[in-house]
Design a protein around this motif. Structure first.
Motif, PDB file in Angstrom:
ATOM      1  N   ASN A 254      10.930   6.424  -0.811  1.00  0.00           N
ATOM      2  CA  ASN A 254      11.892   6.084  -1.783  1.00  0.00           C
ATOM      3  C   ASN A 254      11.079   4.850  -2.646  1.00  0.00           C
ATOM      4  O   ASN A 254      11.506   4.712  -3.819  1.00  0.00           O
ATOM      5  N   ASP A 255      10.771   4.101  -1.715  1.00  0.00           N
ATOM      6  CA  ASP A 255      10.206   2.842  -2.473  1.00  0.00           C
ATOM      7  C   ASP A 255       9.038   3.304  -3.322  1.00  0.00           C
ATOM      8  O   ASP A 255       8.867   2.779  -4.542  1.00  0.00           O
ATOM      9  N   TYR A 256       8.174   4.231  -2.921  1.00  0.00           N
ATOM     10  CA  TYR A 256       7.064   4.806  -3.793  1.00  0.00           C
ATOM     11  C   TYR A 256       7.563   5.254  -4.960  1.00  0.00           C
ATOM     12  O   TYR A 256       7.170   4.745  -6.218  1.00  0.00           O
ATOM     13  N   LEU A 257       8.471   6.088  -4.799  1.00  0.00           N
ATOM     14  CA  LEU A 257       9.033   6.781  -6.144  1.00  0.00           C
ATOM     15  C   LEU A 257       9.878   5.869  -7.133  1.00  0.00           C
ATOM     16  O   LEU A 257       9.900   5.788  -8.258  1.00  0.00           O
ATOM     17  N   SER A 258      10.399   4.865  -6.462  1.00  0.00           N
ATOM     18  CA  SER A 258      11.010   3.424  -7.218  1.00  0.00           C
ATOM     19  C   SER A 258      10.090   2.853  -8.090  1.00  0.00           C
ATOM     20  O   SER A 258      10.148   2.490  -9.403  1.00  0.00           O
ATOM     21  N   ARG A 259       8.780   2.460  -7.449  1.00  0.00           N
ATOM     22  CA  ARG A 259       7.910   1.971  -8.161  1.00  0.00           C
ATOM     23  C   ARG A 259       7.281   2.910  -9.038  1.00  0.00           C
ATOM     24  O   ARG A 259       7.107   2.378 -10.293  1.00  0.00           O
ATOM     25  N   LEU A 260       7.149   4.150  -8.912  1.00  0.00           N
ATOM     26  CA  LEU A 260       6.551   5.094  -9.905  1.00  0.00           C
ATOM     27  C   LEU A 260       7.408   5.466 -11.075  1.00  0.00           C
ATOM     28  O   LEU A 260       6.911   5.326 -12.078  1.00  0.00           O
ATOM     29  N   ALA A 261       8.733   5.215 -10.841  1.00  0.00           N
ATOM     30  CA  ALA A 261       9.627   5.483 -11.985  1.00  0.00           C
ATOM     31  C   ALA A 261       9.688   4.260 -12.737  1.00  0.00           C
ATOM     32  O   ALA A 261      10.392   4.260 -13.909  1.00  0.00           O
TER      33      ALA A 261
ATOM     34  N   MET B 157       0.829  -1.075   0.027  1.00  0.00           N
ATOM     35  CA  MET B 157       0.014   0.078   0.061  1.00  0.00           C
ATOM     36  C   MET B 157       0.724   1.062  -0.049  1.00  0.00           C
ATOM     37  O   MET B 157       1.836   1.462   0.759  1.00  0.00           O
ATOM     38  N   ILE B 158       0.398   2.212  -0.688  1.00  0.00           N
ATOM     39  CA  ILE B 158       1.451   3.605  -0.978  1.00  0.00           C
ATOM     40  C   ILE B 158       1.337   4.142   0.538  1.00  0.00           C
ATOM     41  O   ILE B 158       2.300   4.683   0.805  1.00  0.00           O
ATOM     42  N   SER B 159       0.240   4.080   1.133  1.00  0.00           N
ATOM     43  CA  SER B 159       0.317   4.915   2.598  1.00  0.00           C
ATOM     44  C   SER B 159       1.026   4.297   3.482  1.00  0.00           C
ATOM     45  O   SER B 159       1.159   4.986   4.653  1.00  0.00           O
ATOM     46  N   SER B 160       1.606   3.218   3.317  1.00  0.00           N
ATOM     47  CA  SER B 160       2.482   2.584   4.293  1.00  0.00           C
ATOM     48  C   SER B 160       4.045   2.325   3.841  1.00  0.00           C
ATOM     49  O   SER B 160       4.733   1.681   4.606  1.00  0.00           O
ATOM     50  N   GLU B 161       4.296   2.544   2.655  1.00  0.00           N
ATOM     51  CA  GLU B 161       5.724   2.501   2.264  1.00  0.00           C
ATOM     52  C   GLU B 161       6.526   3.744   2.092  1.00  0.00           C
ATOM     53  O   GLU B 161       6.040   4.733   2.440  1.00  0.00           O
ATOM     54  N   THR B 162       7.714   3.580   2.231  1.00  0.00           N
ATOM     55  CA  THR B 162       8.484   4.591   2.160  1.00  0.00           C
ATOM     56  C   THR B 162       8.576   5.544   0.969  1.00  0.00           C
ATOM     57  O   THR B 162       8.030   4.996  -0.213  1.00  0.00           O
TER      58      THR B 162
END
Length: 208
Positions: free
Chosen positions: A8-15, A1-6
């Protein structure tokens, strides 16, 4: 879940080269940041100097905190909704019955995928409303963050609009398209106008 990830992890997935998260989730995080900035401004607008506004500021704080939670929920919901669209396109279609079921699943998923950004536009509007409300009494040391909140909400609304559009054009059900139009048409324009107006007022105060 986006609301519970860091972050950096979110941006890595987004990229990464994967379809989710995408622009819809990013839009929701714009709104969440806008709401968080309003909450911050409110929390700096406390103490003896602002005692006469305590009840008002407490209301703004509570409402902004609620919008953070709601925007994060929509970030997760958008990712799940778009994944459902992707999954529906992967359904088997080797027979007429399977083709019909696949077509129905795609249409249902597209409608749901459009509903999430429709909700987000409303949240973005509420963020701008709160930022506008607190502007007149806000601690001047954080007045620029009122503008930052408005701009974040503006980005959320305009991005959400595009995400609605890209889903709506693929929806065959005229009634579903009509219902979405009734819920959202013109809303993002109101958010943009309100945000732009507030940012202008903030800059005028700073530069006065």
């Amino acid at each position: 879940m986006i609301s519970s990830e860091t972050i950096n992890d979110y941006l890595s997935r987004l990229a990464s080269r994967q379809p989710t998260p995408g622009g819809g989730a990013a839009a929701a995080l714009h709104a969440a940041q806008g709401a968080a900035l309003v909450a911050m401004v409110a929390r700096y607008t406390t103490g003896a100097k602002y005692e006469q506004h305590a009840a008002f500021v407490n209301r703004i704080t509570s409402a902004a905190d609620h919008l953070i939670v709601e925007a994060l929920r929509l970030a997760d919901a958008d990712e799940h909704a778009f994944q459902a669209v992707i999954d529906s396109y992967k359904l088997p279609s080797s027979t007429d019955d399977l083709k019909a079921a696949r077509k129905a699943a795609i249409q249902d998923a597209l409608v749901q995928a459009a509903h999430t950004p429709a909700q987000l536009i409303k949240v973005a509007g509420e963020v701008v409303d709160l930022a506008t409300e607190i502007f007149d009494v806000a601690n001047p040391n954080v007045i620029s963050d009122v503008a930052a909140a408005a701009d974040a909400a503006r980005a959320a609304a305009t991005t959400a609009r595009v995400n609605i559009d890209i889903n709506v054009v693929a929806i065959n059900d005229a009634d579903a398209r009509s219902r979405l139009a009734e819920q959202t048409d013109g809303l993002e324009d109101k958010v943009v106008l309100a945000a732009d107006s507030l940012v202008k007022r903030v800059r005028e105060r700073i530069l006065a």
